[in-house]
Design a protein around this motif. Structure first.
Motif, PDB file in Angstrom:
ATOM      1  N   THR A   6     117.623  33.342  53.320  1.00 39.67           N
ATOM      2  CA  THR A   6     117.724  34.091  52.077  1.00 39.67           C
ATOM      3  C   THR A   6     116.771  33.458  51.076  1.00 39.67           C
ATOM      4  O   THR A   6     116.328  32.327  51.243  1.00 39.67           O
ATOM      5  N   VAL A   7     116.455  34.195  50.027  1.00 40.03           N
ATOM      6  CA  VAL A   7     115.610  33.674  48.958  1.00 40.03           C
ATOM      7  C   VAL A   7     116.520  33.228  47.824  1.00 40.03           C
ATOM      8  O   VAL A   7     117.436  33.957  47.428  1.00 40.03           O
ATOM      9  N   ILE A   8     116.270  32.027  47.337  1.00 40.29           N
ATOM     10  CA  ILE A   8     117.023  31.512  46.196  1.00 40.29           C
ATOM     11  C   ILE A   8     116.039  31.215  45.056  1.00 40.29           C
ATOM     12  O   ILE A   8     114.841  31.047  45.286  1.00 40.29           O
ATOM     13  N   ARG A   9     116.573  31.192  43.823  1.00 32.82           N
ATOM     14  CA  ARG A   9     115.739  30.966  42.640  1.00 32.82           C
ATOM     15  C   ARG A   9     116.502  30.092  41.663  1.00 32.82           C
ATOM     16  O   ARG A   9     117.715  30.238  41.502  1.00 32.82           O
ATOM     17  N   ASN A  10     115.783  29.204  40.988  1.00 34.35           N
ATOM     18  CA  ASN A  10     116.426  28.370  39.975  1.00 34.35           C
ATOM     19  C   ASN A  10     116.130  28.904  38.574  1.00 34.35           C
ATOM     20  O   ASN A  10     115.468  29.939  38.426  1.00 34.35           O
ATOM     21  N   ALA A  11     116.593  28.206  37.550  1.00 33.69           N
ATOM     22  CA  ALA A  11     116.450  28.668  36.168  1.00 33.69           C
ATOM     23  C   ALA A  11     115.002  28.701  35.702  1.00 33.69           C
ATOM     24  O   ALA A  11     114.660  29.413  34.765  1.00 33.69           O
ATOM     25  N   GLU A  12     114.140  27.935  36.353  1.00 33.35           N
ATOM     26  CA  GLU A  12     112.714  27.916  36.006  1.00 33.35           C
ATOM     27  C   GLU A  12     111.924  28.966  36.797  1.00 33.35           C
ATOM     28  O   GLU A  12     110.705  28.971  36.781  1.00 33.35           O
ATOM     29  N   TYR A  13     112.642  29.810  37.506  1.00 30.04           N
ATOM     30  CA  TYR A  13     112.048  30.859  38.340  1.00 30.04           C
ATOM     31  C   TYR A  13     111.186  30.291  39.461  1.00 30.04           C
ATOM     32  O   TYR A  13     110.170  30.876  39.848  1.00 30.04           O
ATOM     33  N   ASP A  14     111.606  29.146  40.003  1.00 31.13           N
ATOM     34  CA  ASP A  14     111.023  28.618  41.231  1.00 31.13           C
ATOM     35  C   ASP A  14     111.781  29.269  42.374  1.00 31.13           C
ATOM     36  O   ASP A  14     113.011  29.366  42.339  1.00 31.13           O
ATOM     37  N   TYR A  15     111.070  29.721  43.379  1.00 30.00           N
ATOM     38  CA  TYR A  15     111.677  30.376  44.532  1.00 30.00           C
ATOM     39  C   TYR A  15     111.668  29.437  45.724  1.00 30.00           C
ATOM     40  O   TYR A  15     110.781  28.598  45.861  1.00 30.00           O
ATOM     41  N   ALA A  16     112.640  29.603  46.600  1.00 24.20           N
ATOM     42  CA  ALA A  16     112.706  28.826  47.835  1.00 24.20           C
ATOM     43  C   ALA A  16     113.344  29.680  48.923  1.00 24.20           C
ATOM     44  O   ALA A  16     114.108  30.607  48.647  1.00 24.20           O
ATOM     45  N   ILE A  17     113.002  29.346  50.162  1.00 22.36           N
ATOM     46  CA  ILE A  17     113.621  29.995  51.313  1.00 22.36           C
ATOM     47  C   ILE A  17     114.732  29.077  51.791  1.00 22.36           C
ATOM     48  O   ILE A  17     114.517  27.880  51.979  1.00 22.36           O
ATOM     49  N   HIS A  18     115.920  29.642  51.954  1.00 18.54           N
ATOM     50  CA  HIS A  18     117.104  28.833  52.232  1.00 18.54           C
ATOM     51  C   HIS A  18     117.809  29.328  53.493  1.00 18.54           C
ATOM     52  O   HIS A  18     118.018  30.535  53.667  1.00 18.54           O
ATOM     53  N   ASP A  19     118.178  28.419  54.348  1.00 15.27           N
ATOM     54  CA  ASP A  19     118.901  28.724  55.586  1.00 15.27           C
ATOM     55  C   ASP A  19     120.324  29.184  55.240  1.00 15.27           C
ATOM     56  O   ASP A  19     121.054  28.484  54.527  1.00 15.27           O
ATOM     57  N   LEU A  20     120.711  30.346  55.719  1.00 21.41           N
ATOM     58  CA  LEU A  20     122.032  30.901  55.398  1.00 21.41           C
ATOM     59  C   LEU A  20     123.197  30.077  55.943  1.00 21.41           C
ATOM     60  O   LEU A  20     124.334  30.239  55.502  1.00 21.41           O
ATOM     61  N   SER A  21     122.926  29.184  56.884  1.00 23.82           N
ATOM     62  CA  SER A  21     124.020  28.384  57.446  1.00 23.82           C
ATOM     63  C   SER A  21     124.432  27.238  56.518  1.00 23.82           C
ATOM     64  O   SER A  21     125.394  26.531  56.801  1.00 23.82           O
TER      65      SER A  21
END
Length: 65
Positions: A6-21
């Protein structure tokens, strides 16, 4: 077993790809973009292209304006 991401985002609008497990880390929001690593990369690229058209100053500085 196929790993889903899934794609996650922080408050600074940095994006990361995150393992759903794994749980989403504190300070990050799940954007509910679920797919392969390549699907998530494509989403981030598209989101980044859209953001290039807007002001990219840190949120802390934007609040001062």
């Amino acid at each position: 077993m196929i790993t889903r991401f899934t794609v996650i985002r922080n408050a600074e609008y940095d994006y990361a790809i995150h393992d759903l497990s794994h749980d989403v880390p504190a300070g990050w929001t799940d954007l509910l973009v679920i797919g392969s690593w390549n699907d998530c990369q494509a989403y981030i690229r598209k989101a980044h292209q859209c953001q290039l058209m807007v002001d990219r100053q840190p949120i802390e500085l934007a609040a001062i304006d």
